[in-house]
Scaffold this motif. Sequence first.
Motif, short mmCIF file in Angstrom:
data_model
loop_
_atom_site.label_atom_id
_atom_site.label_comp_id
_atom_site.label_asym_id
_atom_site.label_seq_id
_atom_site.Cartn_x
_atom_site.Cartn_y
_atom_site.Cartn_z
N CYS A 97 0.84 -1.19 0.00
CA CYS A 97 0.00 0.00 0.00
C CYS A 97 0.88 1.26 0.00
CB CYS A 97 -0.90 -0.01 1.22
SG CYS A 97 -1.82 1.50 1.45
N LYS A 99 0.03 4.12 0.96
CA LYS A 99 -0.25 5.00 2.09
C LYS A 99 0.30 4.46 3.39
CE LYS A 99 -3.99 8.12 1.03
NZ LYS A 99 -5.43 8.30 1.07
N CYS A 100 -0.07 3.22 3.71
CA CYS A 100 0.33 2.70 5.03
C CYS A 100 1.51 1.74 4.94
CB CYS A 100 -0.86 2.03 5.71
SG CYS A 100 -1.43 0.54 4.89
N CYS A 118 -4.38 -0.02 -0.13
CA CYS A 118 -5.19 -1.10 0.40
C CYS A 118 -6.61 -0.61 0.64
CB CYS A 118 -4.57 -1.66 1.69
SG CYS A 118 -4.66 -0.53 3.08
N CYS A 121 -7.13 1.95 3.53
CA CYS A 121 -6.76 3.33 3.22
C CYS A 121 -7.72 3.96 2.22
CB CYS A 121 -5.35 3.40 2.67
SG CYS A 121 -4.12 2.96 3.89
ZN LIG Z 1 -3.01 1.08 3.34
#
Ligand SMILES: [Zn+2]
Length: 123
Positions: A97, A99-100, A118, A121
Amino acid sequence: MNKKLLQKLKRKLEQEKEVLRKELRSFAKEDKKLKGDWDTRFPKWDGGEVGSAALEKAADEVEEYSTLLPIEYNLELKLKNIDLALEKIKKGAYGMCEKCGRKIDEKRLKIYPEARICLKCKK
Ligand SMILES: [Zn+2]
């Protein structure tokens, strides 16, 4: 992720890329300088007709052009995400992912192999 699945998703991405490129080529041309950028071809004025019939035809073509633009934008965006996913496969960073940083669910990748974030997110 196991190698077999990775290969499968890679093939899927490559196939989808070809389909998208073909679709884009049918009404747009690729910008040679800006890789991955496509321009919808604006219909050329052929100069053969005059009067109201010609004006009408020109208006139709302008309408067609503005209909194609958002389609082109969506196809181009999808193509960019596919290229990005293929690039990540090459670097061995696929399926994470953006973002995370956690792994993206394989079920999600099977349906949507160009996913960049994901589901958590995305929400
Ligand atoms: Zn994520």
